[in-house]
Design a protein around this motif. Sequence first.
Motif, mmCIF file in Angstrom:
data_model
loop_
_atom_site.group_PDB
_atom_site.id
_atom_site.type_symbol
_atom_site.label_atom_id
_atom_site.label_comp_id
_atom_site.label_asym_id
_atom_site.label_seq_id
_atom_site.Cartn_x
_atom_site.Cartn_y
_atom_site.Cartn_z
ATOM 1 N N ALA A 36 0.796 -1.535 -0.148
ATOM 2 C CA ALA A 36 -0.023 -0.252 0.268
ATOM 3 C C ALA A 36 1.202 1.244 -0.249
ATOM 4 O O ALA A 36 1.558 1.636 0.644
ATOM 5 C CB ALA A 36 -0.594 0.353 0.866
ATOM 6 N N LEU A 37 1.029 2.011 -0.856
ATOM 7 C CA LEU A 37 1.563 3.163 -1.724
ATOM 8 C C LEU A 37 0.921 4.013 -1.283
ATOM 9 O O LEU A 37 -0.102 4.522 -2.023
ATOM 10 C CB LEU A 37 2.339 2.797 -2.600
ATOM 11 N N GLY A 38 1.372 5.310 -0.759
ATOM 12 C CA GLY A 38 0.400 6.091 -0.155
ATOM 13 C C GLY A 38 -1.272 5.828 0.314
ATOM 14 O O GLY A 38 -2.213 7.320 -0.033
ATOM 15 N N GLY A 39 -1.314 5.247 0.897
ATOM 16 C CA GLY A 39 -2.134 4.770 1.615
ATOM 17 C C GLY A 39 -3.066 3.472 0.463
ATOM 18 O O GLY A 39 -4.313 3.529 1.429
ATOM 19 N N SER A 40 -2.702 3.686 -0.541
ATOM 20 C CA SER A 40 -3.686 2.199 -1.563
ATOM 21 C C SER A 40 -3.228 1.616 -2.416
ATOM 22 O O SER A 40 -1.660 1.810 -2.315
ATOM 23 C CB SER A 40 -4.055 3.147 -2.084
ATOM 24 N N PHE A 41 -3.332 0.498 -2.607
ATOM 25 C CA PHE A 41 -2.579 -0.821 -3.509
ATOM 26 C C PHE A 41 -2.488 0.193 -4.549
ATOM 27 O O PHE A 41 -2.362 -0.768 -4.996
ATOM 28 C CB PHE A 41 -3.752 -1.406 -3.486
ATOM 29 N N ASP A 42 -3.434 1.179 -5.246
ATOM 30 C CA ASP A 42 -3.094 1.170 -6.552
ATOM 31 C C ASP A 42 -2.037 1.611 -7.295
ATOM 32 O O ASP A 42 -2.455 0.543 -8.451
ATOM 33 C CB ASP A 42 -4.807 2.330 -7.073
#
Length: 657
Positions: free
Chosen positions: A391-397
């Motif tokens: 999770a980068l930047g708080g997201s898996f996107d």
Amino acid sequence: MADAVRKSLSSGEHLAVQAGTGTGKSLAYLVPAIRHAMARDTTVVISTATIALQRQLVDRDLPRVAKALKKSLGREPTFAILKGRRNYLCLNKLHGDMDDPADEADQLFDAFAISSMGRNVKRIHEWASDTETGDRDELVPGVPDAAWRQVSVTARECLGASRCPSGDDCFAEKARAEAGRADIVVTNHALLAIDAMGEAQVLPEHDVVVVDEAHELVDRVTGAATAELTAGTVSAAARRCGKLVDQDLADGLAESGEGLAAVLEDLAPGRWESLPGPVAGALNAILSAAGGCRQALGANKRSDETDPEGAAARKLALALLDEVSDTVTRLTKTFEESDPAKRYDVVWLGEQGPDGSRYKVLRVAPLSVGGLLRERLFGQRTTVLTSATLALGGSFDALARQWGLPAEQPKEAGDTPPTSTSSDSGHGPVQDPDAPRWSGLDVGSPFAHGRSGILYLAKRLPSPGRDGLAPQTLAEIQELVTAAGGRTLGLFSSTRAAKQATEALRGKLSTPLLCQGDDSTMLLVKRFAEDEETSLFGTLSLWQGVDVPGSSLSLVIIDRIPFPRPDDPLVSARQKATDARGGNGFLSVSATHAALLLAQGAGRLLRATDDRGVVAILDPRIATARYGGFLRASLPPFWETSDPEKVKGALRRLRGA
């Protein structure tokens, strides 16, 4: 996590799980994976990025789980490790004295290299009589690649078990046979990629893949899909043809390699938007000459049954001819598409070989591996991806885009799994009914990051420049290490910076300081862990490969945000392609790369629940630049401060000063 993996294997929906150090993620996926394999009478493949994790799974985790599950499952689960053929000793080559002519030529005038090669090959021969697996990793200490090439073959070079004189005893075939009978097969990302890309099946039949260390997947798949061409490779192919074809044909191939060397010599390294005319001519000459040699070798194939040694020599020659021809064809076809944004591959000229020697090398790599992964991995098998850093930047996107998956949509009870994906243009979701279904899960960490660690953002220091570490930065490092009483892991963005800091501080610190390169990395980490006052400075391999719990490590220093080099051909091409689609190339490529490494580096601090310490990032941009929020959101939730005195006071208290 175990329940989520079980549901994923049952439903067929892919799963991405972020599981921090100490959560027991390997056990959480092994138990449901084993149950699935035995219930369906199939094989589950577990892919890792590092040898260390492969050994942990095979030597420690799987035996324990198999023993624990034996009673409830009715039998003990079986498991095996499978690597690429090049990793196994080839008995036919070992006993046939089929030395690699390329290596012989390279070392013809180097007496030391010849004697060193002889000693290493002798060691392999002695080991060969004792080994039961033929696995290179079991030869300790190891041998250089040049020596191992003398006793191993690639898949292309292999004669095949039915035609090889040593086929019945082949280590690679035994490993494949064992894998075919196993419930769980442990392999690596590169072999997983080769299996997905190739027409021939490498791994046993399987319907589930667990990708551990999934943050490495894109880079490892890219590496497996990258091809290289050098004048030396062409010359080696000509030497392998040797007496097997008419001398004029072999000479013609050798001359075409010399022609390539001549035209590349005058060209500057860098990415190519178009194929230079002289290079196109040289490549066509190589393709024509290689084709002539291949045709001649094919005409001599009739004697293979009565001449096994000659058959092996022909197979080796054909393998390298095919490698050269395939790479040349791929290079030239790349430029048939006039629009760079629509090309599948990126081509660039480098000037350093894999062994560190300096020579010109043409490389071709995929612009993206997302399409490959989406079609050949997610499109065919249920996939579980896991790592401590997803999770980068708080997201898996960010990583989902690189994997070829759609952006994750929030789910509520009763929701249908999402089929929309965020486009790189930033204009909102785009409906894609064929998008793979997946979900993300962050199982957290056993560490109380806010109470156990401090994130020091050194806003008052100058931004990093091209002239090395600034005097203020060196002074800050000295003060931090002194306050910590040593106990420091210094993670630097370059070898040059690590050496500069070491040379500047060794005479000023009262505690021992080691630098990567002083000895083998494994021994340096061991010395660092055993002496509480010792500090260790180094580069990339230390960012992800150090596990030192306890009081020997209470300070992690990161000298600068680890962005990839702006002139990296593949990085620049991927950024440009994202920008052309209306997205943010810098954030999608460079910042994502930096966020992964920062999270991995910061993860070196807390390795046990009672660990305490500081992560000090000496690049002020992480606090002041617009992208800083994305990078900070990718780090563990430490308590943040920009006050150096608070940090030094905390470090002094930790060492009891």
